[in-house]
Design a protein around this motif. Structure first.
Motif, PDB file in Angstrom:
ATOM      1  N   ASN A   1      13.385   3.792  33.832  1.00 48.92           N
ATOM      2  CA  ASN A   1      14.552   3.697  32.955  1.00 48.92           C
ATOM      3  C   ASN A   1      14.560   4.872  31.982  1.00 48.92           C
ATOM      4  O   ASN A   1      14.178   4.722  30.817  1.00 48.92           O
TER       5      ASN A   1
ATOM      6  N   SER B   1      14.708   5.278  27.802  1.00 49.03           N
ATOM      7  CA  SER B   1      14.264   4.040  27.166  1.00 49.03           C
ATOM      8  C   SER B   1      13.381   4.344  25.956  1.00 49.03           C
ATOM      9  O   SER B   1      12.621   5.314  25.961  1.00 49.03           O
TER      10      SER B   1
ATOM     11  N   LYS C   1       9.353   3.097  31.494  1.00 44.56           N
ATOM     12  CA  LYS C   1      10.060   4.278  30.997  1.00 44.56           C
ATOM     13  C   LYS C   1      10.403   5.240  32.130  1.00 44.56           C
ATOM     14  O   LYS C   1      11.448   5.892  32.102  1.00 44.56           O
TER      15      LYS C   1
END
Length: 111
Positions: free
Chosen positions: A61, A64, A58
């Motif tokens: 990204n 996410s 997470k």
């Protein structure tokens, strides 16, 4: 046979990123090792990402919605709860998984 160059561009090794390995031991351990006990279910079954791995993913990204597995026994979940629906959806999607890791993940989710 000659290679066709498109718009004069060539691929560079540095431009292509390698996928990160799925580690179960050592530095960067983000996946649970598969349990030797094939009758183990829930968290004991192994397979799937660790909570640390999900957190790391997470952070790399943003935005996410990745979550850890629903390891609660189906009898303890309310039938229409979000977790019950996630579990049911995962079990339906992963029905054809036959690898050792895939089967462990399915046991982890109590499929």
């Amino acid at each position: 046979m000659r290679r066709k160059r498109i718009h004069g561009h060539r691929r560079r090794a540095s431009a292509l990123k390698k996928a990160e390995p799925r580690r179960t031991i050592g530095k960067g351990k983000n996946f649970n090792p598969v349990s030797k006990d094939k009758s183990a279910t829930g968290g004991a079954a192994g397979g799937g990402m660790t909570a640390k791995g999900v957190k790391e993913y997470k952070s790399k990204n943003p935005g996410s919605k990745l979550k850890t597995a629903v390891t609660t026994k189906p009898s303890k979940l309310k039938p229409e709860s979000k977790d019950a629906k996630r579990r049911k959806s995962f079990c339906a999607r992963s029905r054809s998984w036959k690898s050792e890791r895939g089967l462990a993940a399915r046991r982890r989710w109590n499929c």
